[in-house]
Design a protein around this motif. Structure first.
Motif, PDB file in Angstrom:
ATOM      1  N   PHE A   1       0.838  -1.203   0.000  1.00  0.00           N
ATOM      2  CA  PHE A   1       0.000   0.000   0.000  1.00  0.00           C
ATOM      3  C   PHE A   1       0.872   1.253   0.000  1.00  0.00           C
ATOM      4  CE2 PHE A   1      -2.369   3.405   2.042  1.00  0.00           C
ATOM      5  CZ  PHE A   1      -3.539   3.406   1.298  1.00  0.00           C
ATOM      6  N   GLU A   2       1.886   1.242   0.844  1.00  0.00           N
ATOM      7  CA  GLU A   2       2.777   2.407   0.903  1.00  0.00           C
ATOM      8  C   GLU A   2       3.507   2.594  -0.423  1.00  0.00           C
ATOM      9  OE1 GLU A   2       6.117   4.508   3.724  1.00  0.00           O
ATOM     10  OE2 GLU A   2       5.429   2.504   4.233  1.00  0.00           O
ATOM     11  N   LYS A   3       4.022   1.513  -0.970  1.00  0.00           N
ATOM     12  CA  LYS A   3       4.780   1.585  -2.217  1.00  0.00           C
ATOM     13  C   LYS A   3       3.906   2.011  -3.395  1.00  0.00           C
ATOM     14  CE  LYS A   3       7.239  -1.366  -5.476  1.00  0.00           C
ATOM     15  NZ  LYS A   3       7.512  -2.759  -5.825  1.00  0.00           N
ATOM     16  N   ASN A   4       2.706   1.455  -3.479  1.00  0.00           N
ATOM     17  CA  ASN A   4       1.853   1.673  -4.648  1.00  0.00           C
ATOM     18  C   ASN A   4       0.929   2.882  -4.545  1.00  0.00           C
ATOM     19  OD1 ASN A   4       2.862  -0.636  -5.992  1.00  0.00           O
ATOM     20  ND2 ASN A   4       1.521  -1.931  -4.775  1.00  0.00           N
ATOM     21  N   HIS A   5       0.706   3.368  -3.333  1.00  0.00           N
ATOM     22  CA  HIS A   5      -0.250   4.471  -3.177  1.00  0.00           C
ATOM     23  C   HIS A   5       0.344   5.689  -2.478  1.00  0.00           C
ATOM     24  CE1 HIS A   5      -3.462   1.959  -4.680  1.00  0.00           C
ATOM     25  NE2 HIS A   5      -3.042   1.001  -3.871  1.00  0.00           N
ATOM     26  N   LEU A   6       0.908   5.494  -1.301  1.00  0.00           N
ATOM     27  CA  LEU A   6       1.396   6.653  -0.542  1.00  0.00           C
ATOM     28  C   LEU A   6       2.636   7.287  -1.168  1.00  0.00           C
ATOM     29  CD1 LEU A   6       0.836   5.665   3.179  1.00  0.00           C
ATOM     30  CD2 LEU A   6      -0.505   7.180   1.743  1.00  0.00           C
ATOM     31  N   ALA A   7       3.602   6.483  -1.542  1.00  0.00           N
ATOM     32  CA  ALA A   7       4.833   7.046  -2.118  1.00  0.00           C
ATOM     33  C   ALA A   7       4.539   7.828  -3.401  1.00  0.00           C
ATOM     34  CB  ALA A   7       5.869   5.951  -2.346  1.00  0.00           C
TER      35      ALA A   7
ATOM     36  N   LEU B   1       1.744   9.230  -4.224  1.00  0.00           N
ATOM     37  CA  LEU B   1       0.961  10.396  -3.820  1.00  0.00           C
ATOM     38  C   LEU B   1       1.874  11.491  -3.279  1.00  0.00           C
ATOM     39  CD1 LEU B   1      -1.800  11.728  -3.407  1.00  0.00           C
ATOM     40  CD2 LEU B   1      -1.869  10.630  -1.145  1.00  0.00           C
ATOM     41  N   GLU B   2       2.854  11.109  -2.462  1.00  0.00           N
ATOM     42  CA  GLU B   2       3.782  12.103  -1.919  1.00  0.00           C
ATOM     43  C   GLU B   2       4.529  12.820  -3.042  1.00  0.00           C
ATOM     44  OE1 GLU B   2       5.021  10.724   2.522  1.00  0.00           O
ATOM     45  OE2 GLU B   2       5.889   9.563   0.892  1.00  0.00           O
ATOM     46  N   GLY B   3       4.941  12.064  -4.047  1.00  0.00           N
ATOM     47  CA  GLY B   3       5.625  12.678  -5.182  1.00  0.00           C
ATOM     48  C   GLY B   3       4.726  13.643  -5.936  1.00  0.00           C
ATOM     49  N   LEU B   4       3.486  13.235  -6.154  1.00  0.00           N
ATOM     50  CA  LEU B   4       2.530  14.105  -6.840  1.00  0.00           C
ATOM     51  C   LEU B   4       2.258  15.375  -6.036  1.00  0.00           C
ATOM     52  CD1 LEU B   4      -0.070  11.474  -8.100  1.00  0.00           C
ATOM     53  CD2 LEU B   4       1.422  12.899  -9.518  1.00  0.00           C
ATOM     54  N   VAL B   5       2.100  15.222  -4.751  1.00  0.00           N
ATOM     55  CA  VAL B   5       1.828  16.376  -3.893  1.00  0.00           C
ATOM     56  C   VAL B   5       3.002  17.347  -3.928  1.00  0.00           C
ATOM     57  CG1 VAL B   5       1.522  17.115  -1.498  1.00  0.00           C
ATOM     58  CG2 VAL B   5       0.132  15.254  -2.408  1.00  0.00           C
ATOM     59  N   LYS B   6       4.219  16.826  -3.838  1.00  0.00           N
ATOM     60  CA  LYS B   6       5.394  17.704  -3.878  1.00  0.00           C
ATOM     61  C   LYS B   6       5.459  18.473  -5.194  1.00  0.00           C
ATOM     62  CE  LYS B   6       8.264  15.053  -0.712  1.00  0.00           C
ATOM     63  NZ  LYS B   6       9.453  14.197  -0.560  1.00  0.00           N
TER      64      LYS B   6
END
Length: 71
Positions: free
Chosen positions: A34-40, A42-47
């Motif tokens: 979940f972290e690898k496929n969704h959160l990471a 998302l963090e890149g997109l947000v930045k």
């Protein structure tokens, strides 16, 4: 516009903080996926979006200033 990017940055930090707490109770392969496929991602997109919002805010500020000087 920078107020909006600050809110987005705060929301991402809040999500990350809550995820870190979640990992204290849920730390298996599914959580890692979940972290690898969704959160990471998302963090890149947000930045990238925060950077874009800040650049747009700067450009709009310059346009407003130019309009005020010429208006």
């Amino acid at each position: 516009m920078s107020a909006h990017s600050a809110r987005l940055q705060h929301a991402m930090k809040d999500l990350r903080d809550k995820w870190d707490v979640t990992l204290e109770y849920w730390d298996d392969q599914v959580a890692q996926d979940f972290e690898k496929n969704h959160l990471a991602p998302l963090e890149g997109l947000v930045k990238r979006n925060i950077t874009g919002m800040d650049k747009l805010s700067e450009a709009l500020g310059k346009i407003r200033k130019a309009c005020d000087e010429n208006g």
